[in-house]
Design a protein around this motif. Structure first.
Motif, PDB file in Angstrom:
ATOM      1  N   LEU A   1       0.664  -1.196  -0.127  1.00  0.00           N
ATOM      2  CA  LEU A   1      -0.015   0.022  -0.101  1.00  0.00           C
ATOM      3  C   LEU A   1       0.909   1.271  -0.019  1.00  0.00           C
ATOM      4  CD1 LEU A   1      -2.209  -1.271   2.716  1.00  0.00           C
ATOM      5  CD2 LEU A   1      -2.779  -1.103   0.258  1.00  0.00           C
ATOM      6  N   SER A   2       0.365   2.350  -0.434  1.00  0.00           N
ATOM      7  CA  SER A   2       0.982   3.581  -0.433  1.00  0.00           C
ATOM      8  C   SER A   2       1.129   3.938   0.952  1.00  0.00           C
ATOM      9  CB  SER A   2       0.160   4.625  -1.373  1.00  0.00           C
ATOM     10  OG  SER A   2       0.784   6.043  -0.877  1.00  0.00           O
ATOM     11  N   TYR A   3       2.422   4.443   1.442  1.00  0.00           N
ATOM     12  CA  TYR A   3       2.683   4.877   2.643  1.00  0.00           C
ATOM     13  C   TYR A   3       1.878   6.234   3.093  1.00  0.00           C
ATOM     14  CZ  TYR A   3       5.042   6.596   6.813  1.00  0.00           C
ATOM     15  OH  TYR A   3       5.472   7.087   8.150  1.00  0.00           O
ATOM     16  N   SER A   4       1.946   7.131   2.035  1.00  0.00           N
ATOM     17  CA  SER A   4       1.053   8.429   2.171  1.00  0.00           C
ATOM     18  C   SER A   4      -0.256   8.057   2.519  1.00  0.00           C
ATOM     19  CB  SER A   4       1.587   9.302   1.187  1.00  0.00           C
ATOM     20  OG  SER A   4       0.874   8.871   0.149  1.00  0.00           O
ATOM     21  N   THR A   5      -0.907   7.238   1.731  1.00  0.00           N
ATOM     22  CA  THR A   5      -2.443   6.923   2.022  1.00  0.00           C
ATOM     23  C   THR A   5      -2.444   6.285   3.275  1.00  0.00           C
ATOM     24  OG1 THR A   5      -2.561   6.515  -0.553  1.00  0.00           O
ATOM     25  CG2 THR A   5      -4.133   5.589   0.872  1.00  0.00           C
ATOM     26  N   LYS A  27       5.569   0.643  -9.050  1.00  0.00           N
ATOM     27  CA  LYS A  27       6.991  -0.023  -8.440  1.00  0.00           C
ATOM     28  C   LYS A  27       7.248  -0.854  -9.844  1.00  0.00           C
ATOM     29  CE  LYS A  27       7.437  -1.748  -4.624  1.00  0.00           C
ATOM     30  NZ  LYS A  27       7.240  -2.422  -3.332  1.00  0.00           N
ATOM     31  N   TYR A  28       6.520  -1.620 -10.473  1.00  0.00           N
ATOM     32  CA  TYR A  28       7.009  -2.555 -11.438  1.00  0.00           C
ATOM     33  C   TYR A  28       7.863  -1.788 -12.737  1.00  0.00           C
ATOM     34  CZ  TYR A  28       6.800  -6.245 -15.242  1.00  0.00           C
ATOM     35  OH  TYR A  28       7.285  -7.046 -16.257  1.00  0.00           O
ATOM     36  N   LEU A  29       7.132  -0.849 -12.989  1.00  0.00           N
ATOM     37  CA  LEU A  29       7.411   0.273 -14.203  1.00  0.00           C
ATOM     38  C   LEU A  29       8.450   1.125 -13.735  1.00  0.00           C
ATOM     39  CD1 LEU A  29       3.991   0.824 -15.808  1.00  0.00           C
ATOM     40  CD2 LEU A  29       5.802  -0.712 -16.456  1.00  0.00           C
ATOM     41  N   SER A  81      -2.838  -2.848  -7.792  1.00  0.00           N
ATOM     42  CA  SER A  81      -2.940  -1.531  -7.660  1.00  0.00           C
ATOM     43  C   SER A  81      -2.084  -0.907  -8.364  1.00  0.00           C
ATOM     44  CB  SER A  81      -2.555  -1.227  -6.233  1.00  0.00           C
ATOM     45  OG  SER A  81      -1.026  -1.724  -5.987  1.00  0.00           O
ATOM     46  N   LYS A  82      -2.262   0.589  -8.380  1.00  0.00           N
ATOM     47  CA  LYS A  82      -1.734   1.626  -9.159  1.00  0.00           C
ATOM     48  C   LYS A  82      -0.253   1.658  -8.672  1.00  0.00           C
ATOM     49  CE  LYS A  82      -5.692   4.108  -9.410  1.00  0.00           C
ATOM     50  NZ  LYS A  82      -6.394   5.133  -8.937  1.00  0.00           N
ATOM     51  N   LYS A  91      -7.004  -0.285   1.265  1.00  0.00           N
ATOM     52  CA  LYS A  91      -7.042  -1.118   0.029  1.00  0.00           C
ATOM     53  C   LYS A  91      -8.067  -0.583  -0.957  1.00  0.00           C
ATOM     54  CE  LYS A  91      -5.546  -5.764   1.235  1.00  0.00           C
ATOM     55  NZ  LYS A  91      -5.782  -7.158   1.537  1.00  0.00           N
ATOM     56  N   SER A  92      -9.445  -0.230  -0.501  1.00  0.00           N
ATOM     57  CA  SER A  92     -10.288   0.210  -1.366  1.00  0.00           C
ATOM     58  C   SER A  92     -10.079   1.382  -2.054  1.00  0.00           C
ATOM     59  CB  SER A  92     -11.699   0.568  -0.602  1.00  0.00           C
ATOM     60  OG  SER A  92     -11.574   1.844   0.417  1.00  0.00           O
ATOM     61  N   VAL A  93      -9.294   2.414  -1.381  1.00  0.00           N
ATOM     62  CA  VAL A  93      -8.618   3.601  -2.161  1.00  0.00           C
ATOM     63  C   VAL A  93      -7.542   3.256  -3.242  1.00  0.00           C
ATOM     64  CG1 VAL A  93      -7.521   5.816  -1.853  1.00  0.00           C
ATOM     65  CG2 VAL A  93      -9.459   4.980  -0.158  1.00  0.00           C
ATOM     66  N   THR A  94      -6.552   2.594  -2.504  1.00  0.00           N
ATOM     67  CA  THR A  94      -5.624   2.147  -3.557  1.00  0.00           C
ATOM     68  C   THR A  94      -5.335   1.112  -4.320  1.00  0.00           C
ATOM     69  OG1 THR A  94      -4.336   2.850  -1.509  1.00  0.00           O
ATOM     70  CG2 THR A  94      -2.923   1.732  -3.422  1.00  0.00           C
ATOM     71  N   GLN A  95      -6.083  -0.085  -4.324  1.00  0.00           N
ATOM     72  CA  GLN A  95      -6.450  -1.148  -5.129  1.00  0.00           C
ATOM     73  C   GLN A  95      -7.612  -1.265  -5.717  1.00  0.00           C
ATOM     74  OE1 GLN A  95      -5.372  -4.287  -2.535  1.00  0.00           O
ATOM     75  NE2 GLN A  95      -3.164  -3.813  -2.679  1.00  0.00           N
ATOM     76  N   SER A  96      -7.321  -0.570  -7.145  1.00  0.00           N
ATOM     77  CA  SER A  96      -8.489  -0.588  -8.057  1.00  0.00           C
ATOM     78  C   SER A  96      -8.361  -1.442  -9.148  1.00  0.00           C
ATOM     79  CB  SER A  96      -8.590   0.823  -8.307  1.00  0.00           C
ATOM     80  OG  SER A  96      -7.556   1.261  -9.196  1.00  0.00           O
ATOM     81  N   GLY A  97      -7.208  -2.121  -9.094  1.00  0.00           N
ATOM     82  CA  GLY A  97      -6.910  -2.861 -10.374  1.00  0.00           C
ATOM     83  C   GLY A  97      -6.394  -2.310 -11.458  1.00  0.00           C
ATOM     84  N   LEU A  98      -5.376  -2.530 -12.204  1.00  0.00           N
ATOM     85  CA  LEU A  98      -5.015  -2.082 -13.420  1.00  0.00           C
ATOM     86  C   LEU A  98      -4.075  -2.934 -14.251  1.00  0.00           C
ATOM     87  CD1 LEU A  98      -4.460   0.966 -14.788  1.00  0.00           C
ATOM     88  CD2 LEU A  98      -2.290   0.746 -13.304  1.00  0.00           C
TER      89      LEU A  98
END
Length: 94
Positions: free
Chosen positions: A25-29, A70-72, A64-65, A48-55
């Motif tokens: 998860l995003s630390y700032s979130t 991170k991967y890119l 998550s975005k 999770k609901s805010v960060t992980q929307s699937g992409l």
């Protein structure tokens, strides 16, 4: 001395930083919703609901975005901004 915040999930105690890494998860979130009063499983579910929307990027699916950035190897803030503005130079399927 630093004032480290801790939360407990499934009988495991995490600092906010450890928690964000353990659950990708995003630390700032995480910090934002912790400051708003979310704790434990409520914090996990909210972030999770805010960060992980699937992409989906090209043929690869990310939960998550944040994981996609991170991967890119694109800084998270740059990735989010370009995604929002529609200037991200990769094939996206949301």
């Amino acid at each position: 001395m630093a004032n480290i915040k801790f939360i407990q999930i499934n009988n495991t105690l995490y600092s906010l930083k450890e928690f964000s890494k353990a659950y990708s998860l995003s630390y700032s979130t995480v910090r934002k919703y912790y400051r708003l009063g979310f704790r434990g499983n409520a914090l996990l579910n909210k972030t999770k609901s805010v960060t992980q929307s699937g992409l989906q990027v090209s043929e690869k699916h990310f939960d998550s975005k944040f994981a996609a950035s991170k991967y890119l190897q694109i800084p998270k803030s740059t990735f989010y901004r370009k995604l929002k503005n529609g200037t991200l130079d990769i094939e996206l399927n949301a």
